[in-house]
Motif scaffolding. Structure first.
Motif, PDB file in Angstrom:
ATOM      1  N   LEU A   4      46.905  33.623  41.599  1.00 14.19           N
ATOM      2  CA  LEU A   4      45.661  33.069  42.135  1.00 14.19           C
ATOM      3  C   LEU A   4      44.825  34.137  42.828  1.00 14.19           C
ATOM      4  O   LEU A   4      43.608  34.223  42.614  1.00 14.19           O
ATOM      5  N   LYS A   5      45.455  34.983  43.625  1.00 16.10           N
ATOM      6  CA  LYS A   5      44.714  36.037  44.326  1.00 16.10           C
ATOM      7  C   LYS A   5      43.990  36.944  43.344  1.00 16.10           C
ATOM      8  O   LYS A   5      42.832  37.303  43.537  1.00 16.10           O
ATOM      9  N   ASP A   6      44.666  37.288  42.248  1.00 19.09           N
ATOM     10  CA  ASP A   6      44.058  38.149  41.236  1.00 19.09           C
ATOM     11  C   ASP A   6      42.898  37.461  40.524  1.00 19.09           C
ATOM     12  O   ASP A   6      41.899  38.087  40.195  1.00 19.09           O
ATOM     13  N   ILE A   7      43.036  36.168  40.293  1.00 14.66           N
ATOM     14  CA  ILE A   7      41.951  35.406  39.675  1.00 14.66           C
ATOM     15  C   ILE A   7      40.747  35.354  40.613  1.00 14.66           C
ATOM     16  O   ILE A   7      39.612  35.580  40.200  1.00 14.66           O
ATOM     17  N   LEU A   8      40.981  35.084  41.881  1.00 20.18           N
ATOM     18  CA  LEU A   8      39.879  35.008  42.846  1.00 20.18           C
ATOM     19  C   LEU A   8      39.173  36.345  43.016  1.00 20.18           C
ATOM     20  O   LEU A   8      37.963  36.381  43.272  1.00 20.18           O
ATOM     21  N   ILE A  56      26.903  37.909  44.379  1.00 26.40           N
ATOM     22  CA  ILE A  56      28.175  37.321  43.954  1.00 26.40           C
ATOM     23  C   ILE A  56      28.801  38.230  42.902  1.00 26.40           C
ATOM     24  O   ILE A  56      28.228  38.423  41.835  1.00 26.40           O
ATOM     25  N   LYS A  57      29.976  38.778  43.235  1.00 25.59           N
ATOM     26  CA  LYS A  57      30.642  39.716  42.323  1.00 25.59           C
ATOM     27  C   LYS A  57      31.993  39.206  41.828  1.00 25.59           C
ATOM     28  O   LYS A  57      32.471  39.651  40.798  1.00 25.59           O
ATOM     29  N   THR A  58      32.618  38.319  42.578  1.00 23.42           N
ATOM     30  CA  THR A  58      33.952  37.834  42.208  1.00 23.42           C
ATOM     31  C   THR A  58      33.961  36.305  42.157  1.00 23.42           C
ATOM     32  O   THR A  58      33.041  35.644  42.642  1.00 23.42           O
ATOM     33  N   ILE A  59      35.030  35.775  41.583  1.00 24.95           N
ATOM     34  CA  ILE A  59      35.197  34.320  41.561  1.00 24.95           C
ATOM     35  C   ILE A  59      35.290  33.794  42.986  1.00 24.95           C
ATOM     36  O   ILE A  59      34.747  32.740  43.310  1.00 24.95           O
ATOM     37  N   ARG A  60      35.921  34.558  43.875  1.00 20.53           N
ATOM     38  CA  ARG A  60      36.006  34.171  45.289  1.00 20.53           C
ATOM     39  C   ARG A  60      34.601  34.073  45.896  1.00 20.53           C
ATOM     40  O   ARG A  60      34.292  33.110  46.596  1.00 20.53           O
ATOM     41  N   ASP A  61      33.759  35.053  45.611  1.00 23.64           N
ATOM     42  CA  ASP A  61      32.382  35.021  46.115  1.00 23.64           C
ATOM     43  C   ASP A  61      31.647  33.778  45.605  1.00 23.64           C
ATOM     44  O   ASP A  61      30.940  33.114  46.361  1.00 23.64           O
ATOM     45  N   LEU A  62      31.830  33.482  44.328  1.00 18.07           N
ATOM     46  CA  LEU A  62      31.162  32.329  43.729  1.00 18.07           C
ATOM     47  C   LEU A  62      31.623  31.034  44.388  1.00 18.07           C
ATOM     48  O   LEU A  62      30.803  30.192  44.766  1.00 18.07           O
TER      49      LEU A  62
END
Length: 74
Positions: A20-24, A48-54
């Motif tokens: 999950l951390k890698d996906i985010l 927004i650069k990462t899935i976490r940012d999104l």
């Protein structure tokens, strides 16, 4: 409590088996249906650069809550 979620159709193949951390931390175009061009636009317009940012962006988070609330309107 263990939780299992099948994300096979939601992520590009390269990310299906990641933690999950890698996906985010992955770029937004790791989400199925988003392209590098989409990623460039999100980065340029909203930072927004990462899935976490999104997922943690206040505008997208608010929109998600509003959609969820609509499902529970009676």
């Amino acid at each position: 409590m263990a939780v299992s979620v099948n994300l096979a159709k939601k992520l590009d193949k390269d990310y299906e088996d990641k933690l999950l951390k890698d996906i985010l931390d992955a770029p937004v175009d790791a989400l199925a249906g988003l392209t590098p061009r989409h990623a460039e636009a999100l980065a340029a317009l909203l930072g927004i650069k990462t899935i976490r940012d999104l997922g943690s962006n206040k505008y997208f988070a608010t929109a998600g809550v509003l959609v969820a609330l609509e499902r529970h309107e009676g």
